[in-house]
Design a protein around this motif. Structure first.
Motif, PDB file in Angstrom:
ATOM      1  N   TRP A  89       0.811  -1.210   0.000  1.00 54.20           N
ATOM      2  CA  TRP A  89       0.000   0.000   0.000  1.00 54.20           C
ATOM      3  C   TRP A  89       0.846   1.262   0.000  1.00 54.20           C
ATOM      4  O   TRP A  89       0.395   2.335  -0.422  1.00 54.20           O
ATOM      5  N   SER A  90       2.107   1.170   0.474  1.00 58.12           N
ATOM      6  CA  SER A  90       2.965   2.360   0.547  1.00 58.12           C
ATOM      7  C   SER A  90       3.393   2.833  -0.831  1.00 58.12           C
ATOM      8  O   SER A  90       3.789   3.992  -0.991  1.00 58.12           O
ATOM      9  N   GLY A  91       3.367   1.956  -1.813  1.00 60.86           N
ATOM     10  CA  GLY A  91       3.781   2.311  -3.160  1.00 60.86           C
ATOM     11  C   GLY A  91       5.274   2.337  -3.378  1.00 60.86           C
ATOM     12  O   GLY A  91       5.743   2.609  -4.488  1.00 60.86           O
ATOM     13  N   PRO A 125       8.209   0.294 -11.340  1.00 57.83           N
ATOM     14  CA  PRO A 125       7.598  -0.372 -12.501  1.00 57.83           C
ATOM     15  C   PRO A 125       6.355   0.365 -13.002  1.00 57.83           C
ATOM     16  O   PRO A 125       6.101   0.421 -14.209  1.00 57.83           O
ATOM     17  N   TRP A 126       5.582   0.950 -12.071  1.00 55.87           N
ATOM     18  CA  TRP A 126       4.399   1.706 -12.492  1.00 55.87           C
ATOM     19  C   TRP A 126       4.788   2.943 -13.288  1.00 55.87           C
ATOM     20  O   TRP A 126       4.178   3.249 -14.319  1.00 55.87           O
ATOM     21  N   ARG A 127       5.801   3.673 -12.840  1.00 60.13           N
ATOM     22  CA  ARG A 127       6.213   4.877 -13.550  1.00 60.13           C
ATOM     23  C   ARG A 127       6.759   4.545 -14.937  1.00 60.13           C
ATOM     24  O   ARG A 127       6.449   5.228 -15.924  1.00 60.13           O
ATOM     25  N   PHE A 128       7.557   3.494 -15.036  1.00 60.31           N
ATOM     26  CA  PHE A 128       8.058   3.109 -16.355  1.00 60.31           C
ATOM     27  C   PHE A 128       6.927   2.608 -17.248  1.00 60.31           C
ATOM     28  O   PHE A 128       6.979   2.762 -18.468  1.00 60.31           O
ATOM     29  N   THR A 176       9.179  -9.938  -7.872  1.00 59.83           N
ATOM     30  CA  THR A 176       8.552  -9.053  -6.892  1.00 59.83           C
ATOM     31  C   THR A 176       8.037  -7.786  -7.555  1.00 59.83           C
ATOM     32  O   THR A 176       6.908  -7.345  -7.306  1.00 59.83           O
ATOM     33  N   LEU A 177       8.838  -7.185  -8.426  1.00 57.40           N
ATOM     34  CA  LEU A 177       8.427  -5.945  -9.078  1.00 57.40           C
ATOM     35  C   LEU A 177       7.284  -6.182 -10.057  1.00 57.40           C
ATOM     36  O   LEU A 177       6.390  -5.327 -10.190  1.00 57.40           O
ATOM     37  N   ALA A 178       7.279  -7.319 -10.734  1.00 61.62           N
ATOM     38  CA  ALA A 178       6.183  -7.629 -11.653  1.00 61.62           C
ATOM     39  C   ALA A 178       4.862  -7.746 -10.899  1.00 61.62           C
ATOM     40  O   ALA A 178       3.822  -7.227 -11.328  1.00 61.62           O
ATOM     41  N   ASP A 179       4.890  -8.405  -9.749  1.00 63.33           N
ATOM     42  CA  ASP A 179       3.661  -8.573  -8.976  1.00 63.33           C
ATOM     43  C   ASP A 179       3.258  -7.275  -8.279  1.00 63.33           C
ATOM     44  O   ASP A 179       2.068  -7.008  -8.076  1.00 63.33           O
ATOM     45  N   ALA A 180       4.253  -6.444  -7.924  1.00 63.55           N
ATOM     46  CA  ALA A 180       3.933  -5.127  -7.368  1.00 63.55           C
ATOM     47  C   ALA A 180       3.270  -4.256  -8.429  1.00 63.55           C
ATOM     48  O   ALA A 180       2.335  -3.495  -8.132  1.00 63.55           O
ATOM     49  N   LEU A 181       3.732  -4.356  -9.670  1.00 64.06           N
ATOM     50  CA  LEU A 181       3.115  -3.612 -10.762  1.00 64.06           C
ATOM     51  C   LEU A 181       1.679  -4.066 -10.982  1.00 64.06           C
ATOM     52  O   LEU A 181       0.772  -3.227 -11.165  1.00 64.06           O
ATOM     53  N   ALA A 182       1.442  -5.366 -10.953  1.00 66.82           N
ATOM     54  CA  ALA A 182       0.075  -5.873 -11.120  1.00 66.82           C
ATOM     55  C   ALA A 182      -0.838  -5.325 -10.031  1.00 66.82           C
ATOM     56  O   ALA A 182      -2.002  -4.972 -10.291  1.00 66.82           O
ATOM     57  N   PHE A 183      -0.322  -5.223  -8.812  1.00 69.32           N
ATOM     58  CA  PHE A 183      -1.100  -4.641  -7.714  1.00 69.32           C
ATOM     59  C   PHE A 183      -1.378  -3.163  -7.975  1.00 69.32           C
ATOM     60  O   PHE A 183      -2.498  -2.678  -7.749  1.00 69.32           O
ATOM     61  N   GLU A 184      -0.366  -2.438  -8.447  1.00 74.72           N
ATOM     62  CA  GLU A 184      -0.546  -1.023  -8.737  1.00 74.72           C
ATOM     63  C   GLU A 184      -1.613  -0.808  -9.806  1.00 74.72           C
ATOM     64  O   GLU A 184      -2.410   0.133  -9.719  1.00 74.72           O
ATOM     65  N   GLN A 220      -4.246  -2.389 -10.378  1.00 75.88           N
ATOM     66  CA  GLN A 220      -5.622  -2.627  -9.952  1.00 75.88           C
ATOM     67  C   GLN A 220      -6.088  -1.643  -8.886  1.00 75.88           C
ATOM     68  O   GLN A 220      -7.201  -1.742  -8.389  1.00 75.88           O
ATOM     69  N   ARG A 221      -5.248  -0.676  -8.546  1.00 73.47           N
ATOM     70  CA  ARG A 221      -5.673   0.346  -7.597  1.00 73.47           C
ATOM     71  C   ARG A 221      -6.826   1.154  -8.184  1.00 73.47           C
ATOM     72  O   ARG A 221      -6.903   1.351  -9.398  1.00 73.47           O
ATOM     73  N   PRO A 222      -7.713   1.667  -7.337  1.00 75.59           N
ATOM     74  CA  PRO A 222      -8.823   2.494  -7.841  1.00 75.59           C
ATOM     75  C   PRO A 222      -8.309   3.721  -8.589  1.00 75.59           C
ATOM     76  O   PRO A 222      -7.320   4.346  -8.175  1.00 75.59           O
TER      77      PRO A 222
END
Length: 329
Positions: free
Chosen positions: A157-159, A165-168, A291-299, A301-303
């Protein structure tokens, strides 16, 4: 085994409960009950801030107790009131007194313990965790204290681990703002790896103090991995520490920040720790890419429109790119 997780509804505690259930253990979570527990776990409601708050679970004999609290009073009451064969406390690398050394061991000097029962704010987080450690290690049950590094992966949740990965994956231009500090030492541990190892320590009733994080990785390599995970063709735009400071950009966490990096030389080793002892005790960490791939997938799906807790907003990204356009950062 009968495992009591103090909490068990938030990110790490819930993942520990899920892993223990997957291995066939009986799991009870003690929490206020404002969020659901993992399917298959029992929820016992209570408030650890009350002196007798643990009474609903204090009459039981537990094979192990797992505690992630940062409040010394809560931890002291758990040590006082709960009966168990083993106690696992998740602490933090913030307990160390200095961070100018890369990969320091468990024998490094610690901060002074917080006096009192309550940590008022995050300014005394390390001191509070030192006080918690002392309480657990001074209890009657054999104890394992885990000094965790930055925890990442799905559910962060902290981002902090999902930002890059989200920014790229969502650049606002052909370049992405990055610190001009390619050799900065980074490290993080996947929440699933940490949780799996916690359950292993419970099963083996292993005592001791352990650092727990992933391998030390150069910032440049971590960012390249984030870009590869995102499938991004955006190029990094390195910006100096001094220029970032002028533009109001901080490091590590919070709004207008660049996660995984700290500009203060005295904190250069903050993210890293020597994990030799933990790996000998069974800690296994997955590749950073996973880890980064799964963190990106979580990002992803954020609202829509949810405010980010770490990194640069699109407006901040454009502002820094504009301010450093046409010259070295």
């Amino acid at each position: 085994m009968r495992l009591l997780v103090l909490g068990g509804t938030a990110w790490l505690g819930r993942t520990v409960a899920e892993e223990a259930l997957r291995r066939g253990h009986e799991v009870t979570c003690f929490a206020r009950g404002t969020a659901p527990v993992a399917e298959g776990a029992e929820l016992v409601r209570g408030d650890r801030d009350d002196d007798d708050g643990l009474a609903p679970v204090a009459g039981e004999r537990w094979d192990a107790v797992v505690d992630v609290s940062r409040q010394p009073g809560q931890v002291r009451r758990a040590v006082r009131d709960l009966s168990s064969e083993h106690h696992v406390f998740v602490s933090t690398g913030n307990v160390y007194a200095a961070f100018d050394t890369v990969e320091q061991s468990e024998d490094a000097a610690l901060r002074a313990p917080l006096e009192g029962e309550v940590m008022a704010d995050m300014e005394t987080y390390g001191e509070a965790k030192v006080a918690c450690e002392r309480a657990v290690l001074g209890g009657s049950a054999p104890a394992a204290v885990i000094r965790s590094g930055l925890i990442g992966g799905p559910g962060d949740w902290s981002g902090r681990t999902g930002y890059w990965p989200w920014r790229f994956a969502h650049p606002v231009a052909e370049e992405v703002v990055v610190p001009d500090d390619p050799d900065f030492p980074t490290a993080l541990i996947d929440v699933r790896d940490l949780s799996a190892w916690i359950v292993t320590l419970v099963e083996e009733r292993a005592p001791g103090v352990f650092n727990a994080t992933g391998p030390t990785t150069r910032l440049e390599d971590a960012l390249a991995t984030a870009a590869a995970v995102a499938g991004s063709g955006a190029r990094p735009r390195p910006v100096s520490r001094e220029r970032l400071a002028e533009l109001g950009i901080d490091g590590w966490m919070g709004p207008a920040s660049l996660p995984l990096w700290i500009g203060d030389p005295d904190w250069r080793g903050f993210a890293t720790m020597d994990t030799t002892r933990a790996r000998a005790a069974g800690l296994v960490t997955r590749p950073l890419r996973e880890t980064l791939a799964d963190a990106l997938a979580f990002e992803e799906q954020r609202p829509a429109g949810e405010e980010r807790r770490a990194g640069l907003s699109d407006d901040d990204e454009r502002r820094v790119l504009a301010a450093t356009s046409g010259r070295a950062g």
